[in-house]
Design a protein around this motif. Structure first.
Motif, PDB file in Angstrom:
ATOM      1  N   LEU A  66      50.223 -12.363  55.406  1.00  0.00           N
ATOM      2  CA  LEU A  66      49.766 -11.050  55.874  1.00  0.00           C
ATOM      3  C   LEU A  66      48.451 -10.706  55.217  1.00  0.00           C
ATOM      4  CD1 LEU A  66      50.301  -8.564  53.588  1.00  0.00           C
ATOM      5  CD2 LEU A  66      52.634  -9.178  54.120  1.00  0.00           C
ATOM      6  N   PHE A  67      47.799  -9.694  55.769  1.00  0.00           N
ATOM      7  CA  PHE A  67      46.588  -9.147  55.161  1.00  0.00           C
ATOM      8  C   PHE A  67      46.565  -7.656  55.428  1.00  0.00           C
ATOM      9  CE2 PHE A  67      45.259  -9.915  59.466  1.00  0.00           C
ATOM     10  CZ  PHE A  67      44.393  -8.873  59.757  1.00  0.00           C
ATOM     11  N   ILE A  68      45.897  -6.940  54.559  1.00  0.00           N
ATOM     12  CA  ILE A  68      45.813  -5.492  54.700  1.00  0.00           C
ATOM     13  C   ILE A  68      44.523  -5.014  54.039  1.00  0.00           C
ATOM     14  CG2 ILE A  68      47.122  -5.047  52.593  1.00  0.00           C
ATOM     15  CD1 ILE A  68      48.416  -2.663  54.097  1.00  0.00           C
ATOM     16  N   LEU A  69      43.902  -4.026  54.636  1.00  0.00           N
ATOM     17  CA  LEU A  69      42.729  -3.412  54.026  1.00  0.00           C
ATOM     18  C   LEU A  69      43.178  -2.603  52.817  1.00  0.00           C
ATOM     19  CD1 LEU A  69      40.881  -2.203  57.235  1.00  0.00           C
ATOM     20  CD2 LEU A  69      40.205  -4.065  55.745  1.00  0.00           C
ATOM     21  N   SER A  70      42.385  -2.602  51.770  1.00  0.00           N
ATOM     22  CA  SER A  70      42.773  -1.920  50.532  1.00  0.00           C
ATOM     23  C   SER A  70      43.033  -0.436  50.749  1.00  0.00           C
ATOM     24  CB  SER A  70      41.702  -2.118  49.460  1.00  0.00           C
ATOM     25  OG  SER A  70      40.469  -1.581  49.894  1.00  0.00           O
ATOM     26  N   GLU A  71      42.300   0.176  51.665  1.00  0.00           N
ATOM     27  CA  GLU A  71      42.501   1.612  51.903  1.00  0.00           C
ATOM     28  C   GLU A  71      43.838   1.913  52.584  1.00  0.00           C
ATOM     29  OE1 GLU A  71      39.630   1.129  55.725  1.00  0.00           O
ATOM     30  OE2 GLU A  71      39.001   1.079  53.647  1.00  0.00           O
ATOM     31  N   ASN A  72      44.461   0.896  53.175  1.00  0.00           N
ATOM     32  CA  ASN A  72      45.755   1.078  53.840  1.00  0.00           C
ATOM     33  C   ASN A  72      46.934   0.660  52.971  1.00  0.00           C
ATOM     34  OD1 ASN A  72      44.360   1.915  56.103  1.00  0.00           O
ATOM     35  ND2 ASN A  72      44.315  -0.124  56.990  1.00  0.00           N
ATOM     36  N   LEU A  73      46.684   0.259  51.739  1.00  0.00           N
ATOM     37  CA  LEU A  73      47.747  -0.248  50.888  1.00  0.00           C
ATOM     38  C   LEU A  73      48.784   0.819  50.550  1.00  0.00           C
ATOM     39  CD1 LEU A  73      48.794  -2.746  49.436  1.00  0.00           C
ATOM     40  CD2 LEU A  73      47.513  -2.018  47.437  1.00  0.00           C
ATOM     41  N   PHE A  74      48.411   2.060  50.556  1.00  0.00           N
ATOM     42  CA  PHE A  74      49.352   3.123  50.215  1.00  0.00           C
ATOM     43  C   PHE A  74      49.798   3.907  51.444  1.00  0.00           C
ATOM     44  CE2 PHE A  74      46.898   2.165  46.436  1.00  0.00           C
ATOM     45  CZ  PHE A  74      47.929   1.836  45.579  1.00  0.00           C
ATOM     46  N   SER A  75      49.672   3.286  52.611  1.00  0.00           N
ATOM     47  CA  SER A  75      50.142   3.906  53.846  1.00  0.00           C
ATOM     48  C   SER A  75      51.605   3.536  54.070  1.00  0.00           C
ATOM     49  CB  SER A  75      49.282   3.444  55.031  1.00  0.00           C
ATOM     50  OG  SER A  75      49.475   2.057  55.236  1.00  0.00           O
ATOM     51  N   ASP A  76      52.155   3.943  55.198  1.00  0.00           N
ATOM     52  CA  ASP A  76      53.565   3.689  55.495  1.00  0.00           C
ATOM     53  C   ASP A  76      53.771   2.489  56.409  1.00  0.00           C
ATOM     54  OD1 ASP A  76      54.391   5.820  53.956  1.00  0.00           O
ATOM     55  OD2 ASP A  76      54.290   7.252  55.594  1.00  0.00           O
ATOM     56  N   THR A  77      52.799   1.591  56.479  1.00  0.00           N
ATOM     57  CA  THR A  77      52.960   0.422  57.333  1.00  0.00           C
ATOM     58  C   THR A  77      53.924  -0.569  56.687  1.00  0.00           C
ATOM     59  OG1 THR A  77      51.107  -0.761  56.330  1.00  0.00           O
ATOM     60  CG2 THR A  77      50.602   0.654  58.216  1.00  0.00           C
ATOM     61  N   THR A  78      54.473  -1.438  57.487  1.00  0.00           N
ATOM     62  CA  THR A  78      55.418  -2.433  56.997  1.00  0.00           C
ATOM     63  C   THR A  78      54.764  -3.357  55.978  1.00  0.00           C
ATOM     64  OG1 THR A  78      56.514  -2.378  59.140  1.00  0.00           O
ATOM     65  CG2 THR A  78      57.009  -4.246  57.717  1.00  0.00           C
TER      66      THR A  78
END
Length: 105
Positions: A66-78
């Motif tokens: 998986l990959f995720i943008l750092s700004e989305n790390l504290f969001s509610d995504t899976t």
């Protein structure tokens, strides 16, 4: 948690793709779990956009988890919840508050 950083150089989509492929392979060989991709100075958004395109393809092929943008790390995504649960200390690698992409190998 073993992780490594890499700064993407300025360049074309093909250059970014080559760099990411090399660094994913290198991180896997060196048994890193996380790869943090940082944009080069002055080329942030363009490099990150190109990197996301490449990473989507690698995810489809099963070459990365998986990959995720750092700004989305504290969001509610899976993806964000999974990373926070698996690596509770992942916030430490984001201490610089810089835009980046977190890739799980």
């Amino acid at each position: 948690m073993k992780y490594t950083d890499f700064v993407l150089s300025k360049g074309t989509q093909a250059t970014v793709e080559t760099e990411i492929l090399y660094n994913v392979a290198s991180a896997r060989v060196n048994q890193f779990e996380i790869l943090k991709l940082l944009p080069s100075a002055g080329d942030g958004e363009r490099a990150l956009t190109a990197a996301v395109k490449v990473l989507k393809g690698l995810k489809r092929q099963g070459r990365i988890r998986l990959f995720i943008l750092s700004e989305n790390l504290f969001s509610d995504t899976t993806e964000a919840e999974y990373l926070r649960n698996k690596y509770p200390d992942i916030a430490q690698i984001l201490a610089d508050k810089e835009k980046s992409i977190i890739v799980m190998i």
